[in-house]
Design a protein around this motif. Sequence first.
Motif, PDB file in Angstrom:
ATOM      1  N   VAL A 141       0.872  -1.171   0.000  1.00  0.00           N
ATOM      2  CA  VAL A 141       0.000   0.000   0.000  1.00  0.00           C
ATOM      3  C   VAL A 141       0.907   1.217   0.000  1.00  0.00           C
ATOM      4  N   GLU A 142       0.760   2.041  -1.031  1.00  0.00           N
ATOM      5  CA  GLU A 142       1.562   3.261  -1.146  1.00  0.00           C
ATOM      6  C   GLU A 142       0.921   4.387  -0.338  1.00  0.00           C
ATOM      7  N   HIS A 143       1.731   5.109   0.398  1.00  0.00           N
ATOM      8  CA  HIS A 143       1.359   6.298   1.164  1.00  0.00           C
ATOM      9  C   HIS A 143       0.669   5.932   2.483  1.00  0.00           C
ATOM     10  N   MET A 144      -0.540   5.351   2.445  1.00  0.00           N
ATOM     11  CA  MET A 144      -1.218   4.832   3.630  1.00  0.00           C
ATOM     12  C   MET A 144      -1.141   5.818   4.795  1.00  0.00           C
ATOM     13  N   GLU A 145      -1.559   7.044   4.559  1.00  0.00           N
ATOM     14  CA  GLU A 145      -1.364   8.086   5.568  1.00  0.00           C
ATOM     15  C   GLU A 145      -2.352   8.015   6.731  1.00  0.00           C
ATOM     16  N   MET A 146      -3.531   7.460   6.507  1.00  0.00           N
ATOM     17  CA  MET A 146      -4.548   7.402   7.551  1.00  0.00           C
ATOM     18  C   MET A 146      -4.894   5.939   7.809  1.00  0.00           C
ATOM     19  N   VAL A 147      -4.374   5.394   8.910  1.00  0.00           N
ATOM     20  CA  VAL A 147      -4.562   3.972   9.212  1.00  0.00           C
ATOM     21  C   VAL A 147      -4.765   3.812  10.716  1.00  0.00           C
ATOM     22  N   THR A 148      -5.727   2.977  11.102  1.00  0.00           N
ATOM     23  CA  THR A 148      -6.051   2.770  12.508  1.00  0.00           C
ATOM     24  C   THR A 148      -5.231   1.632  13.106  1.00  0.00           C
ATOM     25  N   ASP A 149      -5.308   1.509  14.431  1.00  0.00           N
ATOM     26  CA  ASP A 149      -4.618   0.419  15.120  1.00  0.00           C
ATOM     27  C   ASP A 149      -5.120  -0.938  14.628  1.00  0.00           C
ATOM     28  N   VAL A 150      -6.443  -1.062  14.517  1.00  0.00           N
ATOM     29  CA  VAL A 150      -7.027  -2.340  14.092  1.00  0.00           C
ATOM     30  C   VAL A 150      -6.584  -2.682  12.678  1.00  0.00           C
ATOM     31  N   GLN A 151      -6.596  -1.700  11.780  1.00  0.00           N
ATOM     32  CA  GLN A 151      -6.146  -1.942  10.411  1.00  0.00           C
ATOM     33  C   GLN A 151      -4.680  -2.325  10.371  1.00  0.00           C
ATOM     34  N   ALA A 152      -3.855  -1.680  11.175  1.00  0.00           N
ATOM     35  CA  ALA A 152      -2.426  -1.989  11.204  1.00  0.00           C
ATOM     36  C   ALA A 152      -2.199  -3.446  11.596  1.00  0.00           C
ATOM     37  N   GLN A 153      -2.936  -3.931  12.585  1.00  0.00           N
ATOM     38  CA  GLN A 153      -2.800  -5.322  13.010  1.00  0.00           C
ATOM     39  C   GLN A 153      -3.170  -6.274  11.878  1.00  0.00           C
ATOM     40  N   LYS A 154      -4.243  -5.975  11.166  1.00  0.00           N
ATOM     41  CA  LYS A 154      -4.679  -6.831  10.065  1.00  0.00           C
ATOM     42  C   LYS A 154      -3.667  -6.809   8.918  1.00  0.00           C
ATOM     43  N   LEU A 155      -3.198  -5.634   8.574  1.00  0.00           N
ATOM     44  CA  LEU A 155      -2.237  -5.514   7.477  1.00  0.00           C
ATOM     45  C   LEU A 155      -0.959  -6.288   7.778  1.00  0.00           C
ATOM     46  N   ALA A 156      -0.516  -6.235   9.042  1.00  0.00           N
ATOM     47  CA  ALA A 156       0.681  -6.982   9.435  1.00  0.00           C
ATOM     48  C   ALA A 156       0.454  -8.477   9.283  1.00  0.00           C
ATOM     49  N   ALA A 157      -0.725  -8.959   9.680  1.00  0.00           N
ATOM     50  CA  ALA A 157      -1.022 -10.392   9.597  1.00  0.00           C
ATOM     51  C   ALA A 157      -1.044 -10.880   8.155  1.00  0.00           C
ATOM     52  N   TRP A 158      -1.374  -9.994   7.218  1.00  0.00           N
ATOM     53  CA  TRP A 158      -1.441 -10.367   5.800  1.00  0.00           C
ATOM     54  C   TRP A 158      -0.160 -10.048   5.050  1.00  0.00           C
ATOM     55  N   GLY A 159       0.885  -9.657   5.780  1.00  0.00           N
ATOM     56  CA  GLY A 159       2.182  -9.418   5.156  1.00  0.00           C
ATOM     57  C   GLY A 159       2.232  -8.199   4.252  1.00  0.00           C
ATOM     58  N   VAL A 160       1.330  -7.254   4.476  1.00  0.00           N
ATOM     59  CA  VAL A 160       1.280  -6.061   3.632  1.00  0.00           C
ATOM     60  C   VAL A 160       2.434  -5.124   3.984  1.00  0.00           C
ATOM     61  N   ILE A 161       3.062  -4.561   2.959  1.00  0.00           N
ATOM     62  CA  ILE A 161       4.181  -3.642   3.127  1.00  0.00           C
ATOM     63  C   ILE A 161       3.686  -2.206   2.981  1.00  0.00           C
ATOM     64  N   GLY A 162       4.057  -1.369   3.917  1.00  0.00           N
ATOM     65  CA  GLY A 162       3.706   0.049   3.842  1.00  0.00           C
ATOM     66  C   GLY A 162       4.813   0.827   3.164  1.00  0.00           C
ATOM     67  N   SER A 163       4.574   1.243   1.914  1.00  0.00           N
ATOM     68  CA  SER A 163       5.542   2.067   1.175  1.00  0.00           C
ATOM     69  C   SER A 163       5.177   3.522   1.439  1.00  0.00           C
ATOM     70  N   MET A 164       5.937   4.178   2.316  1.00  0.00           N
ATOM     71  CA  MET A 164       5.517   5.472   2.852  1.00  0.00           C
ATOM     72  C   MET A 164       6.573   6.551   2.625  1.00  0.00           C
ATOM     73  N   GLN A 165       6.164   7.795   2.832  1.00  0.00           N
ATOM     74  CA  GLN A 165       7.000   8.950   2.532  1.00  0.00           C
ATOM     75  C   GLN A 165       7.092   9.875   3.755  1.00  0.00           C
TER      76      GLN A 165
END
Length: 510
Positions: free
Chosen positions: A326-350
């Motif tokens: 997911v590019e940028h991903m500037e607005m993300v909640t705690d719950v979403q962060a936990q789910k994204l980590a479990a699915w191996g999603v990479i945060g490409s951020m600036q």
Amino acid sequence: MAVTDGVVTWTGEDRTGRALHPGALEIDLDGCFVAPAFVDTHVHTTALGLALVGLDLSGCTSRLECIERLRVHVQSSAEPIVWGHGWDDSSWVDGGSLLTSDVDEVAPGRNVYLSRIDAHSAACSTPLRRASEVTNSTIGFHPEEPLTADAHHAVRAFARSLLNSRVRGEARSAALDFAASRGICAVHECGGPDIAGLLDFRELLAAEHGVEVRGYWGQAVEDAHSARALLAETGADGLGGDLFVDGSIGSHTAWLTESYADTAGTGIAFQDVDAIAAHLDACTEAGIQAGFHAIGDGAVGAVTDALARVASRVGGPTLASLGHRVEHMEMVTDVQAQKLAAWGVIGSMQPGFDALWGGDGGLYSYRLGSDRAKELNPFARLASAGVSLAFGSDAPVTVIDPWAMVGAAVRHRTPGSAISPRAAFSAATRGAWRAGGVRDGLAGTLVPGAPASYAVWDVDELVVRAPADGVARWSTDPRAGVPALPSLEADAARPRCVRTVHRGRVIHEA
């Protein structure tokens, strides 16, 4: 350190090294600092080059200064398109955006395309608007204000068609040379139909340069067969990058769940959950890394919901194996962060976004209100949840300056959102290689067996700094063996790159 055939083969004490490698060419660093070279995970190479060699409107402090800079450039340019980038009305003392009438006055009869700093809207001359056939019925059209959405994409596409191969080639070379001069050995190009077009994308991937380019193509597919065919057609390494789910906060096109604070509306949704899930399904089945541009909470929420759908069908481990981004991903909640980590999603951020627009009185606060603004770019939240971070510039949106980027992550304007220098440096090196599919545990390091990709820096001092708000703290005791880094304080002298090497080949030398 000893390097043989582009690979680090030994590290250790000088006398032992000389004994093991008699007759080797010796390079004395003369007090300089050597570290793994940086990788920029989100760039627009030709657009960056056009800003470097052409009309750069960044840094203008007023609308009048921007207009005057355009006036001077027009007088010296005979190109069929006047292409400029970087104006930022949020920082202007005289307020207001750049208007069509402003452009027409200083460049009568010329095709002029001037993209805002976020590249999600542009001020354009009347001749260019007419040639692009945008009308009142085109989404994002306004006769005077900058164009957004479909209108902007149409005008940008026509403006691109007026750039000849010579101009594109010169721009690409300038951009990659500049990246190498900043200690960068590889970049991830985020292309797509509405960004630089397929011709430019193919030319870039075919170009010979010391800086390695990994290409992402932002175009949605609906099945695995289409995904494989599109990958073959474009020559891309993945189908993601700037596959737009929404736009940007600065241009009021980021997809929000609640209205903007300074205007009515919640932005634009370019993809719904069904389309996002279909693309993820197709790429996962085809074994292709996917990704999306998602900034607002509406967009990040839609991507998270789509990932949940796919995970329920193929299983979390299968989804995680491809390292979707997911590019940028500037607005993300705690719950979403936990789910994204479990699915191996990479945060490409600036991190440069927070440095430019964060903090009290910044663009984020003005557009979203102070409470929502403080939640943006939560690096610590994502890192604590286990999301793998990879840092880039989104150049030409922010300048390519890796040490400033790392420093911005360490000095985040919101208390509790910063990460440690070690974690930030890793996100710009090892994490960036992982985001590009290299998971050998060696890339981005300088240990035996690793590619000899490094930069040499002239630096005033090296320090070990533990973060004040502490994610990933580590010992400052020298006995712990924690490597020091250049000082990342705002007032510290910036390291100067004197040499960049990629796989043993010198690609920049000051």
